[in-house]
Design an enzyme around this catalytic site. Structure first.
Site, PDB file in Angstrom:
ATOM      1  N   TYR A 181      -1.867  -0.001  10.733  1.00 51.33           N
ATOM      2  CA  TYR A 181      -1.985  -0.533   9.372  1.00 51.33           C
ATOM      3  C   TYR A 181      -0.732  -0.231   8.557  1.00 51.33           C
ATOM      4  CZ  TYR A 181      -3.649  -1.059   4.555  1.00 51.33           C
ATOM      5  OH  TYR A 181      -3.780  -1.411   3.240  1.00 51.33           O
ATOM      6  N   THR A 212       0.825  -1.213   0.000  1.00 49.98           N
ATOM      7  CA  THR A 212       0.000   0.000   0.000  1.00 49.98           C
ATOM      8  C   THR A 212       0.855   1.258   0.000  1.00 49.98           C
ATOM      9  OG1 THR A 212      -1.565   1.284   1.357  1.00 49.98           O
ATOM     10  CG2 THR A 212      -0.110  -0.207   2.521  1.00 49.98           C
TER      11      THR A 212
END
Length: 358
Positions: free
Chosen positions: A174, A134
Protein backbone atom coordinates in the site's frame (compact mmCIF):
# COMPACT_ATOMS: atom_id res chain seq x y z
CA UNK A 1 -20.33 30.60 -17.72
CA UNK A 2 -21.79 27.71 -19.69
CA UNK A 3 -25.23 26.69 -18.39
CA UNK A 4 -24.63 28.98 -15.39
CA UNK A 5 -22.16 26.38 -14.09
CA UNK A 6 -19.13 27.60 -12.24
CA UNK A 7 -17.10 24.47 -12.74
CA UNK A 8 -17.02 21.11 -14.48
CA UNK A 9 -15.73 18.60 -11.92
CA UNK A 10 -14.62 14.98 -12.30
CA UNK A 11 -14.40 12.89 -9.14
CA UNK A 12 -12.76 9.48 -9.43
CA UNK A 13 -13.94 7.14 -6.72
CA UNK A 14 -16.91 9.46 -6.54
CA UNK A 15 -19.10 6.99 -4.64
CA UNK A 16 -16.63 6.38 -1.85
CA UNK A 17 -16.52 8.24 1.45
CA UNK A 18 -14.42 11.21 0.36
CA UNK A 19 -15.78 11.18 -3.20
CA UNK A 20 -19.42 11.31 -2.09
CA UNK A 21 -18.71 14.22 0.26
CA UNK A 22 -16.91 16.10 -2.53
CA UNK A 23 -19.73 15.36 -4.96
CA UNK A 24 -22.35 16.61 -2.51
CA UNK A 25 -20.45 19.86 -1.99
CA UNK A 26 -20.01 20.61 -5.69
CA UNK A 27 -23.58 19.65 -6.59
CA UNK A 28 -24.97 21.74 -3.76
CA UNK A 29 -23.07 24.70 -5.18
CA UNK A 30 -24.45 24.22 -8.68
CA UNK A 31 -21.39 22.73 -10.35
CA UNK A 32 -21.52 20.08 -13.06
CA UNK A 33 -20.27 16.82 -11.55
CA UNK A 34 -19.02 13.63 -13.21
CA UNK A 35 -18.40 10.53 -11.11
CA UNK A 36 -16.48 7.43 -12.04
CA UNK A 37 -16.38 4.49 -9.65
CA UNK A 38 -16.02 0.72 -9.93
CA UNK A 39 -18.46 0.29 -7.00
CA UNK A 40 -16.20 -2.28 -5.33
CA UNK A 41 -16.35 -0.94 -1.79
CA UNK A 42 -19.03 -1.44 0.85
CA UNK A 43 -21.37 1.52 0.84
CA UNK A 44 -20.52 2.79 -2.64
CA UNK A 45 -23.88 1.77 -4.10
CA UNK A 46 -25.64 3.40 -1.14
CA UNK A 47 -23.66 6.61 -1.62
CA UNK A 48 -24.52 6.70 -5.32
CA UNK A 49 -28.20 6.20 -4.54
CA UNK A 50 -28.03 8.94 -1.88
CA UNK A 51 -26.43 11.42 -4.31
CA UNK A 52 -28.96 10.69 -7.05
CA UNK A 53 -31.91 11.13 -4.69
CA UNK A 54 -30.53 14.20 -2.91
CA UNK A 55 -29.55 15.98 -6.13
CA UNK A 56 -32.31 14.75 -8.38
CA UNK A 57 -32.38 17.86 -10.58
CA UNK A 58 -28.66 18.56 -10.57
CA UNK A 59 -26.01 17.96 -13.20
CA UNK A 60 -24.75 14.60 -11.99
CA UNK A 61 -23.38 12.00 -14.38
CA UNK A 62 -22.14 8.60 -13.24
CA UNK A 63 -20.05 6.05 -15.12
CA UNK A 64 -19.11 2.64 -13.74
CA UNK A 65 -15.40 2.42 -14.54
CA UNK A 66 -12.41 0.66 -13.05
CA UNK A 67 -9.58 3.19 -13.34
CA UNK A 68 -7.05 0.41 -13.92
CA UNK A 69 -8.66 -0.13 -17.36
CA UNK A 70 -6.93 2.43 -19.59
CA UNK A 71 -9.26 1.88 -22.54
CA UNK A 72 -12.35 2.67 -20.45
CA UNK A 73 -10.75 5.69 -18.79
CA UNK A 74 -9.56 7.12 -22.10
CA UNK A 75 -12.96 6.57 -23.73
CA UNK A 76 -14.61 8.40 -20.84
CA UNK A 77 -12.25 11.37 -21.11
CA UNK A 78 -12.65 11.52 -24.89
CA UNK A 79 -16.42 11.80 -24.45
CA UNK A 80 -16.69 14.18 -21.48
CA UNK A 81 -13.47 16.19 -21.15
CA UNK A 82 -12.24 18.85 -20.73
CA UNK A 83 -12.81 19.32 -17.00
CA UNK A 84 -11.96 22.26 -14.79
CA UNK A 85 -11.12 20.18 -11.73
CA UNK A 86 -10.24 16.51 -11.30
CA UNK A 87 -10.43 15.18 -7.74
CA UNK A 88 -8.63 11.86 -7.97
CA UNK A 89 -9.72 10.08 -4.80
CA UNK A 90 -10.23 6.58 -6.25
CA UNK A 91 -7.93 3.90 -4.95
CA UNK A 92 -7.29 0.79 -2.94
CA UNK A 93 -7.19 2.24 0.55
CA UNK A 94 -6.36 -0.52 3.04
CA UNK A 95 -2.93 -1.73 4.04
CA UNK A 96 -4.26 -5.18 4.94
CA UNK A 97 -5.72 -5.81 1.47
CA UNK A 98 -2.47 -4.65 -0.12
CA UNK A 99 -0.68 -7.39 1.79
CA UNK A 100 -3.16 -10.09 0.73
CA UNK A 101 -3.49 -8.92 -2.89
CA UNK A 102 -0.54 -6.70 -3.82
CA UNK A 103 -1.12 -6.95 -7.58
CA UNK A 104 -4.65 -5.53 -7.35
CA UNK A 105 -3.31 -2.79 -5.08
CA UNK A 106 -0.68 -1.85 -7.68
CA UNK A 107 -3.08 -1.96 -10.60
CA UNK A 108 -5.57 0.34 -8.89
CA UNK A 109 -3.25 2.82 -7.22
CA UNK A 110 -0.33 3.03 -9.65
CA UNK A 111 -1.71 2.03 -13.05
CA UNK A 112 -5.06 3.67 -12.27
CA UNK A 113 -3.42 6.97 -11.35
CA UNK A 114 -1.19 6.78 -14.43
CA UNK A 115 -4.29 6.25 -16.59
CA UNK A 116 -5.99 9.32 -15.10
CA UNK A 117 -2.87 11.46 -15.54
CA UNK A 118 -2.31 10.45 -19.15
CA UNK A 119 -5.99 10.94 -20.04
CA UNK A 120 -5.88 14.35 -18.39
CA UNK A 121 -2.73 15.24 -20.31
CA UNK A 122 -4.36 14.37 -23.62
CA UNK A 123 -7.93 15.55 -23.12
CA UNK A 124 -7.96 18.02 -20.20
CA UNK A 125 -4.50 19.62 -19.87
CA UNK A 126 -5.80 22.87 -18.36
CA UNK A 127 -7.49 21.17 -15.40
CA UNK A 128 -6.24 21.02 -11.84
CA UNK A 129 -5.78 17.48 -10.49
CA UNK A 130 -5.86 16.94 -6.73
CA UNK A 131 -4.65 13.53 -5.57
CA UNK A 132 -5.59 11.81 -2.31
CA UNK A 133 -2.32 10.38 -0.99
CA UNK A 134 -1.41 9.16 2.49
CA UNK A 135 1.02 9.64 5.34
CA UNK A 136 2.03 5.99 4.77
CA UNK A 137 4.47 7.24 2.12
CA UNK A 138 6.73 8.06 5.09
CA UNK A 139 6.90 4.45 6.26
CA UNK A 140 6.59 3.36 9.88
CA UNK A 141 8.76 6.28 11.17
CA UNK A 142 10.65 3.99 13.52
CA UNK A 143 13.64 6.34 13.40
CA UNK A 144 11.69 8.98 15.36
CA UNK A 145 12.19 8.96 19.13
CA UNK A 146 8.66 8.23 20.27
CA UNK A 147 7.94 8.07 24.00
CA UNK A 148 5.23 5.83 25.47
CA UNK A 149 2.94 7.46 28.03
CA UNK A 150 -0.17 6.25 29.84
CA UNK A 151 -2.74 6.54 27.04
CA UNK A 152 -0.71 7.70 24.04
CA UNK A 153 2.65 7.89 22.37
CA UNK A 154 4.37 11.26 22.38
CA UNK A 155 6.89 12.74 19.96
CA UNK A 156 8.91 15.48 21.58
CA UNK A 157 10.38 18.33 19.57
CA UNK A 158 7.67 18.49 16.88
CA UNK A 159 5.22 20.93 18.43
CA UNK A 160 3.43 21.69 15.16
CA UNK A 161 3.57 18.14 13.84
CA UNK A 162 5.42 16.46 10.98
CA UNK A 163 5.89 18.45 7.79
CA UNK A 164 6.49 17.67 4.13
CA UNK A 165 10.28 17.52 4.57
CA UNK A 166 10.05 14.03 6.10
CA UNK A 167 12.01 11.55 3.97
CA UNK A 168 9.93 9.19 1.85
CA UNK A 169 10.18 5.57 2.96
CA UNK A 170 7.54 3.45 1.22
CA UNK A 171 6.59 0.40 3.26
CA UNK A 172 4.03 -2.35 2.57
CA UNK A 173 2.51 -2.72 -0.92
CA UNK A 174 0.00 0.00 0.00
CA UNK A 175 2.74 2.47 0.91
CA UNK A 176 4.61 1.59 -2.28
CA UNK A 177 1.60 1.97 -4.56
CA UNK A 178 0.32 5.21 -3.03
CA UNK A 179 3.85 6.56 -2.85
CA UNK A 180 4.54 5.77 -6.50
CA UNK A 181 1.26 7.38 -7.55
CA UNK A 182 2.03 10.38 -5.32
CA UNK A 183 5.33 10.91 -7.14
CA UNK A 184 3.78 10.44 -10.60
CA UNK A 185 1.26 13.18 -9.80
CA UNK A 186 4.01 15.46 -8.57
CA UNK A 187 6.28 14.77 -11.53
CA UNK A 188 3.63 15.22 -14.23
CA UNK A 189 3.45 18.83 -13.06
CA UNK A 190 7.19 19.24 -13.48
CA UNK A 191 7.69 17.29 -16.70
CA UNK A 192 4.43 17.97 -18.56
CA UNK A 193 3.47 21.30 -16.95
CA UNK A 194 0.14 20.04 -15.59
CA UNK A 195 -1.52 21.63 -12.58
CA UNK A 196 -1.44 19.08 -9.75
CA UNK A 197 -1.52 18.94 -5.97
CA UNK A 198 -0.90 16.01 -3.63
CA UNK A 199 -2.60 15.76 -0.24
CA UNK A 200 -0.95 13.29 2.14
CA UNK A 201 -3.84 12.56 4.46
CA UNK A 202 -3.77 11.42 8.04
CA UNK A 203 -7.06 10.03 9.48
CA UNK A 204 -10.33 11.17 7.90
CA UNK A 205 -13.80 10.46 9.25
CA UNK A 206 -17.39 11.64 8.86
CA UNK A 207 -20.75 11.00 7.24
CA UNK A 208 -21.00 8.68 4.21
CA UNK A 209 -18.13 6.61 5.61
CA UNK A 210 -18.84 2.89 5.85
CA UNK A 211 -16.03 2.07 8.24
CA UNK A 212 -14.50 -1.40 8.35
CA UNK A 213 -12.02 -3.23 10.54
CA UNK A 214 -9.09 -2.10 8.42
CA UNK A 215 -10.22 1.32 7.20
CA UNK A 216 -11.82 4.23 9.04
CA UNK A 217 -10.84 3.63 12.66
CA UNK A 218 -12.93 6.43 14.22
CA UNK A 219 -16.10 5.05 12.63
CA UNK A 220 -15.14 1.46 13.37
CA UNK A 221 -14.69 1.99 17.10
CA UNK A 222 -17.85 4.11 17.27
CA UNK A 223 -19.66 1.14 15.73
CA UNK A 224 -18.11 -1.41 18.09
CA UNK A 225 -18.84 0.53 21.29
CA UNK A 226 -22.40 1.28 20.18
CA UNK A 227 -22.94 -2.42 19.42
CA UNK A 228 -21.73 -3.38 22.88
CA UNK A 229 -24.01 -0.88 24.56
CA UNK A 230 -27.00 -2.09 22.55
CA UNK A 231 -26.18 -5.69 23.47
CA UNK A 232 -26.23 -4.78 27.16
CA UNK A 233 -29.51 -2.92 26.82
CA UNK A 234 -31.03 -5.96 25.07
CA UNK A 235 -29.68 -8.37 27.69
CA UNK A 236 -27.32 -10.07 25.25
CA UNK A 237 -23.67 -11.05 25.64
CA UNK A 238 -21.19 -8.46 24.45
CA UNK A 239 -18.77 -9.40 21.70
CA UNK A 240 -15.38 -7.98 22.59
CA UNK A 241 -13.55 -6.18 19.82
CA UNK A 242 -9.82 -6.08 19.18
CA UNK A 243 -7.26 -3.29 19.21
CA UNK A 244 -4.08 -3.89 17.23
CA UNK A 245 -1.02 -3.04 19.28
CA UNK A 246 -1.17 -1.04 22.49
CA UNK A 247 -3.94 1.34 21.42
CA UNK A 248 -1.63 4.26 22.15
CA UNK A 249 -1.05 4.98 18.47
CA UNK A 250 -1.75 8.66 17.73
CA UNK A 251 -3.27 10.32 14.66
CA UNK A 252 -4.62 13.79 14.04
CA UNK A 253 -8.18 13.35 12.86
CA UNK A 254 -9.93 15.46 10.24
CA UNK A 255 -13.67 15.65 9.67
CA UNK A 256 -14.91 15.24 6.09
CA UNK A 257 -16.40 18.75 5.77
CA UNK A 258 -13.00 20.28 6.51
CA UNK A 259 -11.38 18.06 3.92
CA UNK A 260 -13.92 19.12 1.29
CA UNK A 261 -13.12 22.76 2.07
CA UNK A 262 -9.44 21.93 1.59
CA UNK A 263 -10.05 20.56 -1.92
CA UNK A 264 -12.08 23.62 -2.84
CA UNK A 265 -9.37 25.90 -1.44
CA UNK A 266 -6.86 24.15 -3.69
CA UNK A 267 -8.96 24.99 -6.73
CA UNK A 268 -9.29 28.62 -5.66
CA UNK A 269 -5.48 28.70 -5.52
CA UNK A 270 -5.04 26.71 -8.73
CA UNK A 271 -2.26 28.88 -10.13
CA UNK A 272 -0.01 27.99 -7.19
CA UNK A 273 -0.57 24.25 -7.57
CA UNK A 274 2.49 23.28 -9.60
CA UNK A 275 3.02 19.84 -8.11
CA UNK A 276 2.63 21.08 -4.54
CA UNK A 277 2.51 18.54 -1.71
CA UNK A 278 0.75 19.02 1.62
CA UNK A 279 0.61 16.96 4.80
CA UNK A 280 -3.01 17.14 5.86
CA UNK A 281 -4.76 16.30 9.11
CA UNK A 282 -6.59 17.92 11.96
CA UNK A 283 -3.40 19.20 13.59
CA UNK A 284 -2.16 18.67 17.13
CA UNK A 285 -5.34 19.93 18.83
CA UNK A 286 -7.32 17.24 17.03
CA UNK A 287 -4.98 14.35 17.80
CA UNK A 288 -6.22 11.13 19.40
CA UNK A 289 -4.99 7.73 20.40
CA UNK A 290 -7.28 4.72 20.16
CA UNK A 291 -7.43 4.49 23.97
CA UNK A 292 -8.35 8.19 24.20
CA UNK A 293 -11.10 7.66 21.64
CA UNK A 294 -12.50 4.74 23.66
CA UNK A 295 -12.58 6.97 26.76
CA UNK A 296 -14.41 9.70 24.83
CA UNK A 297 -16.95 7.18 23.53
CA UNK A 298 -17.52 5.81 27.02
CA UNK A 299 -18.43 9.30 28.19
CA UNK A 300 -20.49 10.37 25.19
CA UNK A 301 -22.44 7.11 25.09
CA UNK A 302 -22.70 6.85 28.88
CA UNK A 303 -21.32 3.33 28.74
CA UNK A 304 -18.32 2.42 30.88
CA UNK A 305 -18.31 -1.35 30.45
CA UNK A 306 -16.46 -1.49 27.12
CA UNK A 307 -14.83 -4.85 26.44
CA UNK A 308 -11.84 -5.29 24.14
CA UNK A 309 -8.56 -7.18 23.87
CA UNK A 310 -5.21 -6.20 22.44
CA UNK A 311 -3.73 -8.23 19.60
CA UNK A 312 -0.47 -8.00 17.67
CA UNK A 313 0.61 -4.66 16.22
CA UNK A 314 -0.19 -4.27 12.54
CA UNK A 315 2.61 -4.60 10.02
CA UNK A 316 4.31 -1.24 9.39
CA UNK A 317 1.84 0.71 11.55
CA UNK A 318 2.93 4.19 12.56
CA UNK A 319 2.92 4.68 16.32
CA UNK A 320 2.60 8.42 15.84
CA UNK A 321 1.61 10.77 13.06
CA UNK A 322 0.38 14.31 13.54
CA UNK A 323 0.56 16.41 10.39
CA UNK A 324 1.99 19.87 10.39
CA UNK A 325 -0.63 21.86 8.47
CA UNK A 326 1.35 25.10 8.43
CA UNK A 327 1.98 24.93 4.68
CA UNK A 328 -1.74 24.47 3.95
CA UNK A 329 -2.56 27.39 6.24
CA UNK A 330 -0.07 29.60 4.44
CA UNK A 331 -0.61 28.66 0.79
CA UNK A 332 -4.31 27.70 0.85
CA UNK A 333 -5.58 29.85 3.72
CA UNK A 334 -7.15 26.68 5.11
CA UNK A 335 -7.64 25.52 8.69
CA UNK A 336 -9.87 22.79 10.16
CA UNK A 337 -13.05 24.20 11.70
CA UNK A 338 -14.69 21.07 13.17
CA UNK A 339 -12.85 19.96 16.30
CA UNK A 340 -12.60 16.33 17.36
CA UNK A 341 -15.29 16.70 20.04
CA UNK A 342 -17.91 17.96 17.61
CA UNK A 343 -16.71 15.59 14.90
CA UNK A 344 -17.06 12.52 17.10
CA UNK A 345 -20.60 13.62 18.02
CA UNK A 346 -21.40 13.73 14.30
CA UNK A 347 -19.78 10.34 13.74
CA UNK A 348 -21.83 8.79 16.53
CA UNK A 349 -25.01 10.19 14.94
CA UNK A 350 -24.03 8.82 11.52
CA UNK A 351 -23.25 5.39 12.99
CA UNK A 352 -26.53 5.24 14.92
CA UNK A 353 -28.50 6.19 11.80
CA UNK A 354 -26.66 3.53 9.81
CA UNK A 355 -27.54 0.86 12.34
CA UNK A 356 -31.22 1.84 12.22
CA UNK A 357 -31.24 1.06 8.48
CA UNK A 358 -29.77 -2.42 8.90
Amino acid sequence: LKNNKFMKVLITGGCGFLGANLASFFLKNNHEVFLIDALFRDGSNDNLKWLKEKYLKSDLKFSKIDISNFKDVKTFFREYAPFDYICHVAGQVTMTKSLSDPRSDLETNVIGTFNILESMREFSPEALLAFSSTNKVYGDLKWLEIVEKGKRYILEGFVKGLDEQLPLDFSTPYGCSKGAADQYVRDWARVFNLKTVVFRHSSIYGGRQYATYDQGWIGWFCKKVIEQKQSCVNGMNKNEFTISGTGKQVRDVLYADDLVNLYFSAYLNKEKMNGEIFNIGGGYDNSLSILELIDILKEKLNFEDVLYKNIARRESDQDYFIASIEKAKKLLNWVPKIDKNKGIDKMIDWTLNLKKKI
